[in-house]
Design a protein around this motif. Structure first.
Motif, PDB file in Angstrom:
ATOM      1  N   MET A 192       0.834  -1.176   0.000  1.00 62.53           N
ATOM      2  CA  MET A 192       0.000   0.000   0.000  1.00 62.53           C
ATOM      3  C   MET A 192       0.879   1.240   0.000  1.00 62.53           C
ATOM      4  N   LYS A 193       0.470   2.237  -0.778  1.00 63.90           N
ATOM      5  CA  LYS A 193       1.162   3.519  -0.787  1.00 63.90           C
ATOM      6  C   LYS A 193       0.337   4.504   0.045  1.00 63.90           C
ATOM      7  N   VAL A 194       1.038   5.407   0.736  1.00 65.76           N
ATOM      8  CA  VAL A 194       0.393   6.439   1.534  1.00 65.76           C
ATOM      9  C   VAL A 194       0.951   7.781   1.074  1.00 65.76           C
ATOM     10  N   PHE A 195       0.046   8.731   0.869  1.00 65.86           N
ATOM     11  CA  PHE A 195       0.404  10.045   0.351  1.00 65.86           C
ATOM     12  C   PHE A 195      -0.017  11.137   1.329  1.00 65.86           C
ATOM     13  N   ASP A 196       0.907  12.014   1.657  1.00 67.74           N
ATOM     14  CA  ASP A 196       0.558  13.254   2.337  1.00 67.74           C
ATOM     15  C   ASP A 196      -0.191  14.099   1.302  1.00 67.74           C
ATOM     16  N   PHE A 197      -0.911  15.128   1.728  1.00 64.98           N
ATOM     17  CA  PHE A 197      -1.678  15.927   0.773  1.00 64.98           C
ATOM     18  C   PHE A 197      -0.994  17.245   0.435  1.00 64.98           C
ATOM     19  N   ASP A 198      -0.858  18.140   1.409  1.00 66.70           N
ATOM     20  CA  ASP A 198      -0.322  19.470   1.141  1.00 66.70           C
ATOM     21  C   ASP A 198       1.139  19.401   0.715  1.00 66.70           C
ATOM     22  N   ASN A 199       1.457  20.119  -0.335  1.00 63.52           N
ATOM     23  CA  ASN A 199       2.799  20.176  -0.911  1.00 63.52           C
ATOM     24  C   ASN A 199       3.284  18.823  -1.420  1.00 63.52           C
ATOM     25  N   THR A 200       2.375  17.886  -1.560  1.00 66.60           N
ATOM     26  CA  THR A 200       2.685  16.582  -2.137  1.00 66.60           C
ATOM     27  C   THR A 200       1.725  16.318  -3.289  1.00 66.60           C
ATOM     28  N   LEU A 201       0.450  16.243  -2.978  1.00 62.93           N
ATOM     29  CA  LEU A 201      -0.571  16.104  -4.026  1.00 62.93           C
ATOM     30  C   LEU A 201      -1.105  17.463  -4.455  1.00 62.93           C
ATOM     31  N   TYR A 202      -0.987  18.431  -3.567  1.00 61.07           N
ATOM     32  CA  TYR A 202      -1.469  19.798  -3.801  1.00 61.07           C
ATOM     33  C   TYR A 202      -0.284  20.737  -3.640  1.00 61.07           C
ATOM     34  N   LEU A 208      -1.165  12.512  -8.492  1.00 65.22           N
ATOM     35  CA  LEU A 208      -2.498  11.908  -8.377  1.00 65.22           C
ATOM     36  C   LEU A 208      -2.589  10.615  -9.182  1.00 65.22           C
ATOM     37  N   ALA A 209      -1.892  10.560 -10.305  1.00 66.24           N
ATOM     38  CA  ALA A 209      -1.922   9.365 -11.162  1.00 66.24           C
ATOM     39  C   ALA A 209      -1.283   8.155 -10.474  1.00 66.24           C
ATOM     40  N   ARG A 210      -0.477   8.368  -9.454  1.00 59.77           N
ATOM     41  CA  ARG A 210       0.168   7.276  -8.727  1.00 59.77           C
ATOM     42  C   ARG A 210      -0.793   6.574  -7.753  1.00 59.77           C
ATOM     43  N   ILE A 211      -1.894   7.246  -7.423  1.00 62.44           N
ATOM     44  CA  ILE A 211      -2.812   6.728  -6.403  1.00 62.44           C
ATOM     45  C   ILE A 211      -3.719   5.659  -6.984  1.00 62.44           C
ATOM     46  N   LYS A 212      -3.787   4.530  -6.296  1.00 62.87           N
ATOM     47  CA  LYS A 212      -4.697   3.437  -6.642  1.00 62.87           C
ATOM     48  C   LYS A 212      -5.805   3.387  -5.595  1.00 62.87           C
ATOM     49  N   VAL A 250      -3.772   5.192   0.419  1.00 60.57           N
ATOM     50  CA  VAL A 250      -4.286   6.072   1.463  1.00 60.57           C
ATOM     51  C   VAL A 250      -3.729   7.483   1.278  1.00 60.57           C
ATOM     52  N   ILE A 251      -4.586   8.466   1.488  1.00 57.90           N
ATOM     53  CA  ILE A 251      -4.150   9.863   1.582  1.00 57.90           C
ATOM     54  C   ILE A 251      -4.288  10.245   3.040  1.00 57.90           C
ATOM     55  N   ILE A 252      -3.220  10.801   3.599  1.00 60.35           N
ATOM     56  CA  ILE A 252      -3.219  11.166   5.012  1.00 60.35           C
ATOM     57  C   ILE A 252      -2.787  12.618   5.118  1.00 60.35           C
ATOM     58  N   SER A 312      -9.006   9.406  -6.426  1.00 57.37           N
ATOM     59  CA  SER A 312      -8.828   7.999  -6.821  1.00 57.37           C
ATOM     60  C   SER A 312      -8.881   6.997  -5.674  1.00 57.37           C
ATOM     61  N   THR A 313      -9.195   7.428  -4.472  1.00 60.48           N
ATOM     62  CA  THR A 313      -9.308   6.520  -3.336  1.00 60.48           C
ATOM     63  C   THR A 313     -10.328   7.068  -2.353  1.00 60.48           C
ATOM     64  N   ASP A 314     -10.978   6.165  -1.661  1.00 56.55           N
ATOM     65  CA  ASP A 314     -11.886   6.553  -0.581  1.00 56.55           C
ATOM     66  C   ASP A 314     -11.176   6.527   0.766  1.00 56.55           C
ATOM     67  N   ASN A 315      -9.914   6.114   0.755  1.00 56.56           N
ATOM     68  CA  ASN A 315      -9.127   5.962   1.985  1.00 56.56           C
ATOM     69  C   ASN A 315      -8.432   7.284   2.313  1.00 56.56           C
ATOM     70  N   ILE A 316      -9.165   8.157   2.982  1.00 57.48           N
ATOM     71  CA  ILE A 316      -8.653   9.490   3.311  1.00 57.48           C
ATOM     72  C   ILE A 316      -8.700   9.661   4.822  1.00 57.48           C
ATOM     73  N   ILE A 317      -7.536   9.960   5.393  1.00 55.00           N
ATOM     74  CA  ILE A 317      -7.428  10.204   6.830  1.00 55.00           C
ATOM     75  C   ILE A 317      -6.976  11.653   6.992  1.00 55.00           C
ATOM     76  N   CYS A 318      -7.781  12.447   7.682  1.00 54.26           N
ATOM     77  CA  CYS A 318      -7.426  13.854   7.845  1.00 54.26           C
ATOM     78  C   CYS A 318      -7.944  14.367   9.188  1.00 54.26           C
ATOM     79  N   SER A 319      -7.652  15.614   9.481  1.00 55.44           N
ATOM     80  CA  SER A 319      -8.157  16.218  10.708  1.00 55.44           C
ATOM     81  C   SER A 319      -9.671  16.309  10.608  1.00 55.44           C
ATOM     82  N   ARG A 320     -10.310  16.060  11.737  1.00 56.31           N
ATOM     83  CA  ARG A 320     -11.776  16.099  11.757  1.00 56.31           C
ATOM     84  C   ARG A 320     -12.237  17.362  12.465  1.00 56.31           C
TER      85      ARG A 320
END
Length: 188
Positions: A1-11, A92-96, A100-102, A118-126
């Motif tokens: 499984m690959k895990v991606f940070d969001f800010d300054n990584t995907l955005y 974004l194309a790397r995400i299957k 997970v996006i965290i 591209s994934t429903d597996n999103i973990i973020c601040s609530r």
């Protein structure tokens, strides 16, 4: 499984800061919070951010600068219409679908573009949508705690991030890539 940070990584940028800047158009009170926002952003970039102080600052901002739940949540669609171009298509194309996006970013902001991720597996601040308060700050070691609570000991094959604030996630990953403007550098 690959895990991606969001800010300054995907955005490209800090999405929550960009949302605050976007919201200034309709709420000038937010201007008063820009010094605090940028001060806390600098502490974050220097890996000096304290979780409790971050929660207080976010709650203070939402209590005093944001007029209503509708203002905050209603800004998300317009924000993404203007800032969608900041999403890194190659990353974004790397995400299957099982990846997970965290993120330390707020749930309402990432869920605003869920269909593009591209994934429903999103973990973020609530964020509590009624009280406009942080329910869970997904930052630092909290990212690993939340990941473990959801996925147990499932291994992280690759972790992509821009920041050493994610050291706890780096520690549990087999391979780690630092992302700078879409360029990858393997550090582990």
């Amino acid at each position: 499984m690959k895990v991606f940070d969001f800010d300054n990584t995907l955005y490209h940028g800090e999405s929550a800061v960009d949302l605050a800047l976007y919201m200034i158009r309709n709420n000038k009170r937010i201007i008063l919070y820009l010094p605090k926002i940028f001060y806390n952003l600098m502490k974050y970039k220097l890996c000096l951010a304290d979780k409790k102080k971050m929660v207080r600052a976010i709650n203070d901002f939402m209590k005093n600068a944001v007029r209503s739940r509708e203002e905050l949540f209603g800004s998300v669609q317009g924000f993404w219409e203007e800032n969608r171009h900041k999403l890194d298509r190659d990353m974004l194309a790397r995400i299957k679908s099982d990846d997970v996006i965290i993120s330390a970013g707020p749930d309402f902001l990432l869920y605003g573009i869920k269909e593009l991720l591209s994934t429903d597996n999103i973990i973020c601040s609530r964020i509590d949508p009624e009280k406009l308060r942080v329910k869970y700050l997904n930052f630092g070691g909290n990212k690993v705690r939340r990941y473990r609570a959801i996925y147990g000991d499932r291994p992280v094959n690759c972790f992509y991030t821009d920041s050493y604030n994610d050291k706890a996630m780096m520690d549990i990953a087999e391979r780690v890539y630092i992302v700078r403007k879409g360029r990858l550098k393997r550090i582990k």
